[in-house]
Design an enzyme around this catalytic site. Structure first.
Site, mmCIF file in Angstrom:
data_model
loop_
_atom_site.group_PDB
_atom_site.id
_atom_site.type_symbol
_atom_site.label_atom_id
_atom_site.label_comp_id
_atom_site.label_asym_id
_atom_site.label_seq_id
_atom_site.Cartn_x
_atom_site.Cartn_y
_atom_site.Cartn_z
ATOM 1 N N SER A 278 -49.897 158.442 77.405
ATOM 2 C CA SER A 278 -49.115 158.385 76.172
ATOM 3 C C SER A 278 -49.448 159.583 75.300
ATOM 4 O O SER A 278 -50.599 159.776 74.901
ATOM 5 C CB SER A 278 -49.430 157.094 75.403
ATOM 6 O OG SER A 278 -48.966 157.238 74.073
ATOM 7 N N HIS B 202 -45.348 159.272 78.912
ATOM 8 C CA HIS B 202 -44.976 158.144 78.050
ATOM 9 C C HIS B 202 -44.807 158.619 76.602
ATOM 10 O O HIS B 202 -45.719 159.187 76.009
ATOM 11 C CB HIS B 202 -46.070 157.075 78.141
ATOM 12 C CG HIS B 202 -45.730 155.788 77.450
ATOM 13 N ND1 HIS B 202 -44.952 154.810 78.030
ATOM 14 C CD2 HIS B 202 -46.081 155.311 76.236
ATOM 15 C CE1 HIS B 202 -44.836 153.784 77.206
ATOM 16 N NE2 HIS B 202 -45.511 154.057 76.104
ATOM 17 N N ASP C 278 -43.827 157.437 72.792
ATOM 18 C CA ASP C 278 -43.722 156.283 71.893
ATOM 19 C C ASP C 278 -42.867 156.628 70.688
ATOM 20 O O ASP C 278 -43.260 157.441 69.846
ATOM 21 C CB ASP C 278 -45.125 155.858 71.437
ATOM 22 C CG ASP C 278 -45.914 155.229 72.575
ATOM 23 O OD1 ASP C 278 -45.428 154.240 73.136
ATOM 24 O OD2 ASP C 278 -46.996 155.743 72.903
ATOM 25 N N MET D 93 -41.319 155.270 67.314
ATOM 26 C CA MET D 93 -41.486 154.200 66.320
ATOM 27 C C MET D 93 -40.694 154.541 65.070
ATOM 28 O O MET D 93 -40.712 155.695 64.622
ATOM 29 C CB MET D 93 -42.966 154.051 65.961
ATOM 30 C CG MET D 93 -43.884 153.915 67.170
ATOM 31 S SD MET D 93 -45.577 153.614 66.650
ATOM 32 C CE MET D 93 -46.430 153.779 68.241
ATOM 33 N N HIS E 216 -40.507 154.826 75.291
ATOM 34 C CA HIS E 216 -40.784 153.457 74.837
ATOM 35 C C HIS E 216 -40.273 153.338 73.399
ATOM 36 O O HIS E 216 -40.881 153.868 72.475
ATOM 37 C CB HIS E 216 -42.313 153.226 74.930
ATOM 38 C CG HIS E 216 -42.781 151.925 74.376
ATOM 39 N ND1 HIS E 216 -44.121 151.628 74.192
ATOM 40 C CD2 HIS E 216 -42.107 150.820 73.975
ATOM 41 C CE1 HIS E 216 -44.245 150.411 73.693
ATOM 42 N NE2 HIS E 216 -43.041 149.905 73.538
ATOM 43 N N MET F 50 -39.748 151.564 69.997
ATOM 44 C CA MET F 50 -40.253 150.490 69.121
ATOM 45 C C MET F 50 -39.480 150.613 67.821
ATOM 46 O O MET F 50 -39.972 151.138 66.820
ATOM 47 C CB MET F 50 -41.763 150.675 68.897
ATOM 48 C CG MET F 50 -42.583 150.281 70.121
ATOM 49 S SD MET F 50 -44.246 150.978 70.095
ATOM 50 C CE MET F 50 -43.903 152.559 70.885
ATOM 51 N N MET G 216 -46.915 144.677 76.832
ATOM 52 C CA MET G 216 -47.831 145.226 75.827
ATOM 53 C C MET G 216 -49.167 144.492 75.918
ATOM 54 O O MET G 216 -49.219 143.268 75.891
ATOM 55 C CB MET G 216 -47.268 145.046 74.410
ATOM 56 C CG MET G 216 -46.048 145.881 74.081
ATOM 57 S SD MET G 216 -46.188 147.642 74.432
ATOM 58 C CE MET G 216 -47.530 148.137 73.357
ATOM 59 N N ASP H 56 -49.252 148.549 78.800
ATOM 60 C CA ASP H 56 -49.433 149.574 77.755
ATOM 61 C C ASP H 56 -50.357 149.057 76.653
ATOM 62 O O ASP H 56 -50.033 148.075 75.986
ATOM 63 C CB ASP H 56 -48.039 149.901 77.183
ATOM 64 C CG ASP H 56 -48.064 150.996 76.127
ATOM 65 O OD1 ASP H 56 -49.124 151.585 75.877
ATOM 66 O OD2 ASP H 56 -46.980 151.247 75.553
#
Ligand code: DX5
Ligand code: ZN
Length: 213
Positions: free
Chosen positions: A6, A31, A33, A35, A64, A66, A135, A173
């Site tokens: 990540s 990966h 992330d 958000m 990913h 979120m 998660m 993750d």
């Protein structure tokens, strides 16, 4: 074991260098992330920065999400041709429709389950998915402690996957390291995400990735 470092734990002042390091270090996926400050109490990066990541990466991106409003973010990131886009089941009213949309864009669809969500919640979506992401921390931050109940969840999910779509991968993750990896492997996990373990490893990212593999 496939390894997806990540980049949340990378040095963002040297992002291209840190993306190149994991790709040259033998990772399988990068990966990313995303958000939005609403679905989770943190805010990260958008398409401008992820485009720079995509340019530096020689491995497929594993985005990913979120966020609230998943479909909007799928449209934002689709032009970057990521390998996977995953979205949280807790935040999607029409997951089946969104899976079809992601696939029609030529991207592999994945669904993410928060620590409290049972694998049965997505039982009837499994045949349409390429991956399920479990998660093992509450989403929002790197460097948190691994929640061990994910092991039992992965085993239950593996059974459902074997019945309905054996090709579907299981990814975990959060808080992954070389100590809990063995348990994850025994539970049927195919892909691990690791942020702080990879980027803060005393022997460097290559050594960290090798130790997970
Ligand atoms: C948390 C993110 C993770 C995080 C993992 O919301 O989804 O990908 O970066 O970091 P570590 O491996 O440090 O727990
Ligand atoms: Zn993640």
């Amino acid at each position: 074991m496939l390894v997806a470092p990540s980049i949340l734990s990378a040095d963002f002042g040297y992002l291209a260098r840190d993306v190149e390091a994991i790709c040259e270090g033998g990772c399988d996926l990068v990966h990313v992330d995303v958000m939005d400050g609403h679905f989770v109490p943190n805010l990260t990066i958008g398409p401008v920065v992820v485009e720079a990541v995509a340019q530096a990466a020689t491995k497929p991106l594993d985005i990913h999400l979120m966020v609230e409003n998943n479909s909007f973010f799928v449209d934002l990131f689709a032009p970057l041709k990521p390998g996977f886009i995953s979205f949280h089941i807790e935040e999607e009213k029409h997951p089946h429709r969104l899976i079809q949309k992601i696939r029609a864009l030529g991207i592999k669809p994945a669904i993410v389950l928060n620590p409290h969500t049972s694998p049965e919640a997505i039982e009837f979506l499994l045949e349409d998915l390429d991956m399920v992401l479990l998660m093992s921390v509450n989403p929002g931050f790197g460097g948190q402690k691994f929640i061990p109940s994910v092991i039992e969840k992965a085993k239950r999910l593996k059974k459902l996957i074997n019945e309905r779509n054996p090709k579907c991968l299981i990814e975990v993750d959060g808080g992954v390291n070389d100590e809990n990896l063995k348990l994850l492997e025994e539970a049927g996990v195919d892909v691990v995400v690791a942020g702080s373990f990879v980027y803060k490893h005393p022997k460097g990212v290559k050594e960290a990735i090798a130790s997970l593999k």
